[in-house]
Motif scaffolding. Structure first.
Motif, PDB file in Angstrom:
ATOM      1  N   TYR A 251     -41.305   7.637 123.676  1.00 44.34           N
ATOM      2  CA  TYR A 251     -41.756   8.956 123.995  1.00 44.34           C
ATOM      3  C   TYR A 251     -42.032  10.081 122.636  1.00 44.34           C
ATOM      4  N   ALA A 252     -42.758  10.905 122.767  1.00 46.02           N
ATOM      5  CA  ALA A 252     -42.937  11.675 121.564  1.00 46.02           C
ATOM      6  C   ALA A 252     -42.666  13.336 121.916  1.00 46.02           C
ATOM      7  N   ASP A 253     -41.790  13.928 121.316  1.00 46.47           N
ATOM      8  CA  ASP A 253     -41.387  15.363 121.394  1.00 46.47           C
ATOM      9  C   ASP A 253     -42.320  16.082 120.814  1.00 46.47           C
ATOM     10  N   ILE A 254     -43.015  16.988 121.185  1.00 46.31           N
ATOM     11  CA  ILE A 254     -43.955  17.892 120.743  1.00 46.31           C
ATOM     12  C   ILE A 254     -43.286  19.415 120.576  1.00 46.31           C
ATOM     13  N   TYR A 255     -43.297  19.965 119.624  1.00 45.33           N
ATOM     14  CA  TYR A 255     -42.885  21.267 119.352  1.00 45.33           C
ATOM     15  C   TYR A 255     -44.010  22.169 119.055  1.00 45.33           C
ATOM     16  N   PHE A 256     -44.256  23.190 119.906  1.00 43.51           N
ATOM     17  CA  PHE A 256     -45.097  24.227 119.959  1.00 43.51           C
ATOM     18  C   PHE A 256     -44.678  25.510 119.903  1.00 43.51           C
ATOM     19  N   THR A 257     -45.581  26.670 119.273  1.00 45.36           N
ATOM     20  CA  THR A 257     -45.158  27.910 119.465  1.00 45.36           C
ATOM     21  C   THR A 257     -46.683  28.536 120.131  1.00 45.36           C
ATOM     22  N   CYS A 258     -46.474  29.807 120.544  1.00 45.74           N
ATOM     23  CA  CYS A 258     -47.624  30.249 121.343  1.00 45.74           C
ATOM     24  C   CYS A 258     -47.516  31.674 121.153  1.00 45.74           C
ATOM     25  N   MET A 259     -48.507  32.530 121.155  1.00 46.86           N
ATOM     26  CA  MET A 259     -48.327  34.036 121.260  1.00 46.86           C
ATOM     27  C   MET A 259     -48.276  34.526 122.703  1.00 46.86           C
ATOM     28  N   ALA A 260     -47.077  35.161 122.730  1.00 55.39           N
ATOM     29  CA  ALA A 260     -46.743  35.853 123.910  1.00 55.39           C
ATOM     30  C   ALA A 260     -46.509  37.442 123.647  1.00 55.39           C
ATOM     31  N   PHE A 261     -47.011  38.097 124.688  1.00 57.13           N
ATOM     32  CA  PHE A 261     -47.120  39.468 124.533  1.00 57.13           C
ATOM     33  C   PHE A 261     -46.219  40.136 125.730  1.00 57.13           C
ATOM     34  N   GLY A 262     -45.794  41.418 125.455  1.00 62.38           N
ATOM     35  CA  GLY A 262     -45.086  42.192 126.312  1.00 62.38           C
ATOM     36  C   GLY A 262     -43.238  42.106 125.941  1.00 62.38           C
ATOM     37  N   ASP A 263     -42.433  42.719 126.676  1.00 63.99           N
ATOM     38  CA  ASP A 263     -41.261  42.695 126.509  1.00 63.99           C
ATOM     39  C   ASP A 263     -40.538  41.351 126.466  1.00 63.99           C
ATOM     40  N   ASN A 264     -39.379  41.159 125.985  1.00 57.62           N
ATOM     41  CA  ASN A 264     -38.507  39.882 126.013  1.00 57.62           C
ATOM     42  C   ASN A 264     -38.621  38.950 127.258  1.00 57.62           C
ATOM     43  N   ALA A 265     -38.388  39.738 128.340  1.00 48.39           N
ATOM     44  CA  ALA A 265     -38.372  39.067 129.551  1.00 48.39           C
ATOM     45  C   ALA A 265     -39.615  38.369 130.129  1.00 48.39           C
ATOM     46  N   GLU A 266     -40.800  39.249 129.861  1.00 50.37           N
ATOM     47  CA  GLU A 266     -42.043  38.778 129.938  1.00 50.37           C
ATOM     48  C   GLU A 266     -42.621  37.865 129.053  1.00 50.37           C
ATOM     49  N   ALA A 267     -42.278  37.994 127.748  1.00 50.50           N
ATOM     50  CA  ALA A 267     -42.627  36.789 126.856  1.00 50.50           C
ATOM     51  C   ALA A 267     -42.032  35.599 127.188  1.00 50.50           C
ATOM     52  N   GLU A 268     -40.578  35.667 127.616  1.00 50.29           N
ATOM     53  CA  GLU A 268     -39.928  34.357 127.741  1.00 50.29           C
ATOM     54  C   GLU A 268     -40.880  33.772 128.869  1.00 50.29           C
ATOM     55  N   GLN A 269     -41.014  34.528 130.036  1.00 52.09           N
ATOM     56  CA  GLN A 269     -41.778  34.076 131.144  1.00 52.09           C
ATOM     57  C   GLN A 269     -43.075  33.307 130.890  1.00 52.09           C
ATOM     58  N   GLN A 270     -43.911  33.871 129.730  1.00 53.54           N
ATOM     59  CA  GLN A 270     -45.185  33.406 129.385  1.00 53.54           C
ATOM     60  C   GLN A 270     -45.016  32.122 128.549  1.00 53.54           C
ATOM     61  N   ARG A 271     -43.723  32.170 127.884  1.00 53.54           N
ATOM     62  CA  ARG A 271     -43.530  30.855 126.989  1.00 53.54           C
ATOM     63  C   ARG A 271     -43.216  29.582 128.090  1.00 53.54           C
ATOM     64  N   ALA A 272     -42.380  30.013 129.062  1.00 54.68           N
ATOM     65  CA  ALA A 272     -41.930  29.020 130.018  1.00 54.68           C
ATOM     66  C   ALA A 272     -43.272  28.649 130.729  1.00 54.68           C
ATOM     67  N   ASP A 273     -43.982  29.389 131.145  1.00 56.27           N
ATOM     68  CA  ASP A 273     -45.279  28.979 131.983  1.00 56.27           C
ATOM     69  C   ASP A 273     -46.140  28.051 131.003  1.00 56.27           C
ATOM     70  N   GLN A 274     -46.364  28.510 129.788  1.00 56.10           N
ATOM     71  CA  GLN A 274     -47.135  27.540 129.028  1.00 56.10           C
ATOM     72  C   GLN A 274     -46.441  26.211 128.671  1.00 56.10           C
ATOM     73  N   GLU A 275     -45.082  26.243 128.545  1.00 61.05           N
ATOM     74  CA  GLU A 275     -44.585  24.733 128.440  1.00 61.05           C
ATOM     75  C   GLU A 275     -44.724  23.876 129.775  1.00 61.05           C
ATOM     76  N   ALA A 276     -44.679  24.731 130.903  1.00 63.57           N
ATOM     77  CA  ALA A 276     -44.964  23.959 132.134  1.00 63.57           C
ATOM     78  C   ALA A 276     -46.244  23.540 132.232  1.00 63.57           C
ATOM     79  N   VAL A 277     -47.250  24.296 131.697  1.00 61.31           N
ATOM     80  CA  VAL A 277     -48.455  23.832 131.829  1.00 61.31           C
ATOM     81  C   VAL A 277     -48.780  22.664 130.777  1.00 61.31           C
TER      82      VAL A 277
END
Length: 131
Positions: free
Chosen positions: A48-74
């Motif tokens: 296996y390979a663990d891939i660590y990424f960052t992304c641009m997320a906008f909005g308040d903390n809850a909204e940004a956290e949801q965007q990050r979770a969505d991008q990780e799922a994608v």
């Protein structure tokens, strides 16, 4: 031993470069925004390979956290496709399973810098009060 670690690091570096291009050009999911691959850590047995990424997320903390979770799922959903594309680019006997993780290093660093700045301001205020 050192030669093996060097090989794993080179494989990880190559995977990082190739994944950056593949995600930008081949993954067409609208939920996926600007993604930066920060690091790829390949297991010793190449399973296996663990891939660590960052992304641009906008909005308040809850909204940004949801965007990050969505991008990780994608990214995790697209891992099979990305793995097959990587297998065409990198000649390995076994192509590792890809596991994507959101990298919190930048946020942690920003938070720690803020805490250090606040501690310095409080210290300077105490010294002014003492004088």
């Amino acid at each position: 031993m050192a030669k093996e670690n060097s090989r794993l690091r080179r494989i990880g570096d190559q995977m990082q470069r190739d994944l950056s291009v593949l995600i930008q050009q081949e993954v067409k999911d609208p939920r996926l925004g600007m993604v930066t691959i920060n690091a790829v850590k390949v297991s010793r047995d190449l399973s296996y390979a663990d891939i660590y990424f960052t992304c641009m997320a906008f909005g308040d903390n809850a909204e940004a956290e949801q965007q990050r979770a969505d991008q990780e799922a994608v990214l995790n959903k697209a891992s099979g496709f990305l793995r097959s594309m990587l297998a065409q680019e990198i000649q390995l006997r076994v192509m590792p399973q890809l596991r994507f993780h959101y990298d919190t290093v930048l946020e942690t660093g920003t938070r720690l810098t803020g805490l250090i700045d606040e501690a310095l301001r409080q210290d300077q205020a105490r010294h002014r009060d003492d004088d």
